[in-house]
Structures are given as structure tokens and as C-alpha cells.
Scaffold this active site. Sequence first.
Site, short mmCIF file in Angstrom:
data_model
loop_
_atom_site.label_atom_id
_atom_site.label_comp_id
_atom_site.label_asym_id
_atom_site.label_seq_id
_atom_site.Cartn_x
_atom_site.Cartn_y
_atom_site.Cartn_z
N GLY A 1 -28.34 -0.96 -13.02
CA GLY A 1 -28.11 0.08 -13.93
C GLY A 1 -29.06 0.78 -14.90
N ASP A 2 -30.37 0.14 -14.96
CA ASP A 2 -31.49 1.05 -15.46
C ASP A 2 -31.79 2.22 -14.58
OD1 ASP A 2 -34.01 1.48 -16.99
OD2 ASP A 2 -35.06 0.65 -15.30
#
Length: 133
Positions: free
Chosen positions: A16-17
Amino acid sequence: MKDYSLLSGLTLAYIGDAVYEVYIRDFLIRSGHTRPNQLHHLATRYVSAKAQHYLIEQMQDQEILTEAELSIYKRGRNAKSHTSAKNTSVAIYRSSTGFEALMGYLHMMKQTERLEELIRWSIKRIGEKNETR
């Protein structure tokens, strides 16, 4: 693994980062920003732990997350990380990890429309926040 919803909060935050950062970089370049130092400075307004904490708090306040999304956020937030927060509190760092887990979950589950909806919402919120400075 087919059911990516079973991944740990930290694994979801890991992807997600990266996914969120690519969307932010894309947005900044398409907005006409092309100088690397400027891009890095502007990107931190969107991708820092403090910014992500602010965004997830706003999402909860405005009740725009589904129950499943809130559950994924909490899984990421509550995950025991072996890395420590830099320049911020543990609570803010954990909250931002939950935000990243949500982005990772939406990406892995191929919920691209919802992912992009939340990212557009986030970009708008950060823009509004920076205008009031």
C-alpha cells in the site's frame, strides 16, 4: 494465495505504501511539477505519516469507509511493527500504517475504482489543508 484479504496488516501496508506513493507521484508530475527536489518536498505533504494519519482520521470522521475497509485499517494500525516511527509519535506511525494497509488491500483485491476514489479524495483533502496554511 488467492484471498489477499488474509494477508497481515504489515504486508498490506508494504504494498500500500508503494501504490499510494506512485499515485501521488503521478498526480504531482501531471500537475506540472517536474523538478526532483520540488517533487520530493511536495510528495511528503501527501505521503508522510502525519498526512496519512490526518487522512484516515478524516475518513473516519466523515464515515466514508465501509466496515470491511475500517477492519483492514485497524488490522494495519494494530500490527506489531519492528521498525520505529521517525519524526512522529508511535500512534501517528501506527495510524499511517493502517492507512497504507487499506491502500494495499484495495490494490491487491483489484478494487481499483475504490482505491482511486479514496486517493482522489485524499489529494483533495491535502490540497484543502495546505490552502489554509
